[in-house]
Design a protein around this motif. Structure first.
Motif, PDB file in Angstrom:
ATOM      1  N   PHE A 129       1.372 -15.694   6.854  1.00  0.00           N
ATOM      2  CA  PHE A 129       2.695 -15.350   6.345  1.00  0.00           C
ATOM      3  C   PHE A 129       2.715 -15.482   4.824  1.00  0.00           C
ATOM      4  CE2 PHE A 129       3.465 -16.598  10.690  1.00  0.00           C
ATOM      5  CZ  PHE A 129       4.532 -15.812  11.121  1.00  0.00           C
ATOM      6  N   PRO A 130       3.307 -14.541   4.124  1.00  0.00           N
ATOM      7  CA  PRO A 130       3.437 -14.658   2.660  1.00  0.00           C
ATOM      8  C   PRO A 130       4.224 -15.911   2.283  1.00  0.00           C
ATOM      9  CG  PRO A 130       3.945 -12.421   3.371  1.00  0.00           C
ATOM     10  CD  PRO A 130       3.834 -13.240   4.622  1.00  0.00           C
ATOM     11  N   GLY A 131       3.797 -16.550   1.215  1.00  0.00           N
ATOM     12  CA  GLY A 131       4.484 -17.731   0.715  1.00  0.00           C
ATOM     13  C   GLY A 131       3.837 -19.043   1.080  1.00  0.00           C
ATOM     14  N   THR A 132       3.032 -19.071   2.139  1.00  0.00           N
ATOM     15  CA  THR A 132       2.331 -20.296   2.493  1.00  0.00           C
ATOM     16  C   THR A 132       1.211 -20.544   1.489  1.00  0.00           C
ATOM     17  OG1 THR A 132       2.798 -19.981   4.848  1.00  0.00           O
ATOM     18  CG2 THR A 132       0.997 -21.473   4.280  1.00  0.00           C
ATOM     19  N   LEU A 133       1.141 -21.767   0.974  1.00  0.00           N
ATOM     20  CA  LEU A 133       0.127 -22.135  -0.016  1.00  0.00           C
ATOM     21  C   LEU A 133      -0.618 -23.362   0.487  1.00  0.00           C
ATOM     22  CD1 LEU A 133       2.300 -21.812  -3.249  1.00  0.00           C
ATOM     23  CD2 LEU A 133       0.773 -20.094  -2.274  1.00  0.00           C
ATOM     24  N   GLY A 134      -1.916 -23.231   0.649  1.00  0.00           N
ATOM     25  CA  GLY A 134      -2.698 -24.333   1.187  1.00  0.00           C
ATOM     26  C   GLY A 134      -3.922 -24.642   0.355  1.00  0.00           C
ATOM     27  N   ALA A 243      18.644 -12.261   7.107  1.00  0.00           N
ATOM     28  CA  ALA A 243      18.275 -11.375   8.212  1.00  0.00           C
ATOM     29  C   ALA A 243      16.789 -11.517   8.515  1.00  0.00           C
ATOM     30  CB  ALA A 243      18.593  -9.928   7.853  1.00  0.00           C
ATOM     31  N   PRO A 244      16.429 -11.780   9.772  1.00  0.00           N
ATOM     32  CA  PRO A 244      15.011 -11.852  10.118  1.00  0.00           C
ATOM     33  C   PRO A 244      14.318 -10.519   9.852  1.00  0.00           C
ATOM     34  CG  PRO A 244      16.377 -12.743  11.876  1.00  0.00           C
ATOM     35  CD  PRO A 244      17.293 -12.052  10.922  1.00  0.00           C
ATOM     36  N   PRO A 245      13.184 -10.519   9.143  1.00  0.00           N
ATOM     37  CA  PRO A 245      12.467  -9.268   8.888  1.00  0.00           C
ATOM     38  C   PRO A 245      11.743  -8.804  10.136  1.00  0.00           C
ATOM     39  CG  PRO A 245      11.213 -11.094   8.034  1.00  0.00           C
ATOM     40  CD  PRO A 245      12.514 -11.671   8.540  1.00  0.00           C
ATOM     41  N   PRO A 246      11.496  -7.529  10.252  1.00  0.00           N
ATOM     42  CA  PRO A 246      10.756  -7.007  11.415  1.00  0.00           C
ATOM     43  C   PRO A 246       9.261  -7.269  11.261  1.00  0.00           C
ATOM     44  CG  PRO A 246      11.292  -5.222   9.919  1.00  0.00           C
ATOM     45  CD  PRO A 246      11.928  -6.451   9.340  1.00  0.00           C
ATOM     46  N   LEU A 247       8.872  -8.548  11.375  1.00  0.00           N
ATOM     47  CA  LEU A 247       7.479  -8.899  11.131  1.00  0.00           C
ATOM     48  C   LEU A 247       6.535  -8.259  12.141  1.00  0.00           C
ATOM     49  CD1 LEU A 247       7.758 -12.667  10.150  1.00  0.00           C
ATOM     50  CD2 LEU A 247       7.355 -10.712   8.673  1.00  0.00           C
ATOM     51  N   GLY A 252       2.221  -6.965  12.124  1.00  0.00           N
ATOM     52  CA  GLY A 252       1.462  -7.069  13.363  1.00  0.00           C
ATOM     53  C   GLY A 252       1.523  -8.454  13.969  1.00  0.00           C
ATOM     54  N   LEU A 253       2.581  -9.214  13.689  1.00  0.00           N
ATOM     55  CA  LEU A 253       2.696 -10.570  14.191  1.00  0.00           C
ATOM     56  C   LEU A 253       3.697 -10.624  15.338  1.00  0.00           C
ATOM     57  CD1 LEU A 253       3.015 -12.331  10.734  1.00  0.00           C
ATOM     58  CD2 LEU A 253       0.967 -12.165  12.123  1.00  0.00           C
ATOM     59  N   VAL A 254       3.507 -11.613  16.186  1.00  0.00           N
ATOM     60  CA  VAL A 254       4.461 -11.834  17.264  1.00  0.00           C
ATOM     61  C   VAL A 254       5.445 -12.902  16.805  1.00  0.00           C
ATOM     62  CG1 VAL A 254       4.760 -12.614  19.627  1.00  0.00           C
ATOM     63  CG2 VAL A 254       2.770 -11.216  19.005  1.00  0.00           C
ATOM     64  N   GLY A 255       6.728 -12.611  16.823  1.00  0.00           N
ATOM     65  CA  GLY A 255       7.735 -13.568  16.434  1.00  0.00           C
ATOM     66  C   GLY A 255       7.963 -13.580  14.932  1.00  0.00           C
ATOM     67  N   ASP A 256       8.884 -14.449  14.508  1.00  0.00           N
ATOM     68  CA  ASP A 256       9.257 -14.493  13.103  1.00  0.00           C
ATOM     69  C   ASP A 256       8.847 -15.790  12.436  1.00  0.00           C
ATOM     70  OD1 ASP A 256      11.010 -16.366  14.094  1.00  0.00           O
ATOM     71  OD2 ASP A 256      12.813 -15.161  13.802  1.00  0.00           O
ATOM     72  N   GLY A 257       8.028 -16.613  13.104  1.00  0.00           N
ATOM     73  CA  GLY A 257       7.559 -17.858  12.515  1.00  0.00           C
ATOM     74  C   GLY A 257       8.355 -19.074  12.904  1.00  0.00           C
ATOM     75  N   SER A 258       9.482 -18.887  13.592  1.00  0.00           N
ATOM     76  CA  SER A 258      10.288 -20.025  14.050  1.00  0.00           C
ATOM     77  C   SER A 258      10.155 -20.162  15.564  1.00  0.00           C
ATOM     78  CB  SER A 258      11.752 -19.839  13.655  1.00  0.00           C
ATOM     79  OG  SER A 258      12.311 -18.723  14.328  1.00  0.00           O
ATOM     80  N   SER A 259      10.781 -21.193  16.120  1.00  0.00           N
ATOM     81  CA  SER A 259      10.700 -21.408  17.562  1.00  0.00           C
ATOM     82  C   SER A 259      11.956 -22.125  18.029  1.00  0.00           C
ATOM     83  CB  SER A 259       9.457 -22.239  17.922  1.00  0.00           C
ATOM     84  OG  SER A 259       9.524 -23.516  17.321  1.00  0.00           O
TER      85      SER A 259
END
Length: 293
Positions: A129-134, A243-247, A252-259
């Motif tokens: 996901f964009p924005g994650t920095l590790g 608004a949740p983006p159409p990820l 090509g991802l399943v879901g929006d990163g939350s649960s």
């Protein structure tokens, strides 16, 4: 405008002498800060976050028995469409203060934001996901060790690592165990406060279940507990109007990163959940710090 009047020669000589003495004092302070603690009266400690303190205040706090240091780690990662990327940083900064106040005589190091987030090439986990920095586990472990060595050299006797991100636990544990073995004979102890994350999260799940929630509504990453906790610590970083983006279509991802069901979160629930983590951490730290008979 006021006119400049040069000082008479006698006054200039006195001023020059005082100035030179001042430069000598500053040089002594710079060269030997640990030899300078008794030149100021020691007021009561007003701050416990080291980033907000001067070195003089840290020195005075150490002299007054503030020899325990808390080293919190957060993380910069995607948290679904409603939570800001700095969720972990916000939460652990809040809980670290609660833990430090509960322990007493404890200072807090700045939050370590850059933690392991998975593989880079190809990206895995939150790094897709964009924005994650590790950073790598080695880089994170080296950062913790450098912080611990800095604190030890300044006179801290107990160093506590606390991670709000699960991927930080393993390297944190290794660093703490190695340094504790090496430094315990010198009277310096290092602890990975695992119960903050492990026992704390388990207690949160049990509490939510007692409130009628299920595994489906609680979720895991960026779930009900995360949303509630951030609503309690940094409500400006939670926005359900985003608004949740159409990820799925775009990345090509399943879901929006939350649960789970984030909209069941409240700040009141968040404060209760965070209290469970704080108590779990305090219990482990107190066991660690209690002398064995």
């Amino acid at each position: 405008m006021p006119t400049f009047r040069p000082l008479p020669p006698s006054r200039r000589a006195v001023l020059t002498g005082c100035t030179l003495l001042g430069f000598g004092i500053l040089t002594l302070q710079h060269a030997w800060p640990n030899a300078w603690p008794n030149s100021w009266p020691a007021p009561a400690v007003q701050r416990i976050a080291m980033a907000e303190m001067t070195w003089v205040e840290v020195r005075q706090a150490l002299d007054q028995g503030y020899t325990t240091a808390l080293v919190p780690s957060g993380g910069l990662e995607q948290n679904g469409p409603y939570l800001a990327i700095a969720k972990h940083d916000s939460i652990v900064a809040w809980t670290a203060r609660c833990i430090a106040e509960g322990l007493g005589h404890t200072l807090i190091a700045p939050v370590v934001s850059y933690v392991p987030q998975g593989d880079f090439d190809p990206p895995t986990g939150n790094l897709v996901f964009p924005g994650t920095l590790g950073v790598s586990e080695e880089a994170y472990a080296g950062t913790l060790e450098g912080i611990a060595r800095s604190l030890k050299g300044q006179g801290f006797r107990t160093i506590l690592f606390i991670a709000d991100h699960g991927g930080s636990l393993a390297p944190q544990q290794r660093v703490a165990a190695r340094l504790d073995r090496a430094w315990a004979p010198q009277g310096v102890r290092v602890l990975s406060v695992d119960d903050y994350y492990v026992a704390g999260n388990r207690a949160q799940t049990l509490w939510l279940e007692a409130q009628g929630e299920t595994a489906a509504t609680i979720g895991g990453h960026a779930g009900l507990a995360d949303h509630a906790s951030l609503m309690a610590t940094a409500p400006e970083r939670v926005d359900f109007d985003r608004a949740p983006p159409p990820l799925l279509a775009r990345l090509g991802l399943v879901g929006d990163g939350s649960s789970g069901d984030p909209r069941r979160a409240t700040a009141e629930r968040g404060r209760a959940l965070l209290g469970l983590q704080v108590e779990a951490a305090l219990a482990q730290i107190r066991r660690f710090m209690t002398p064995k008979s």
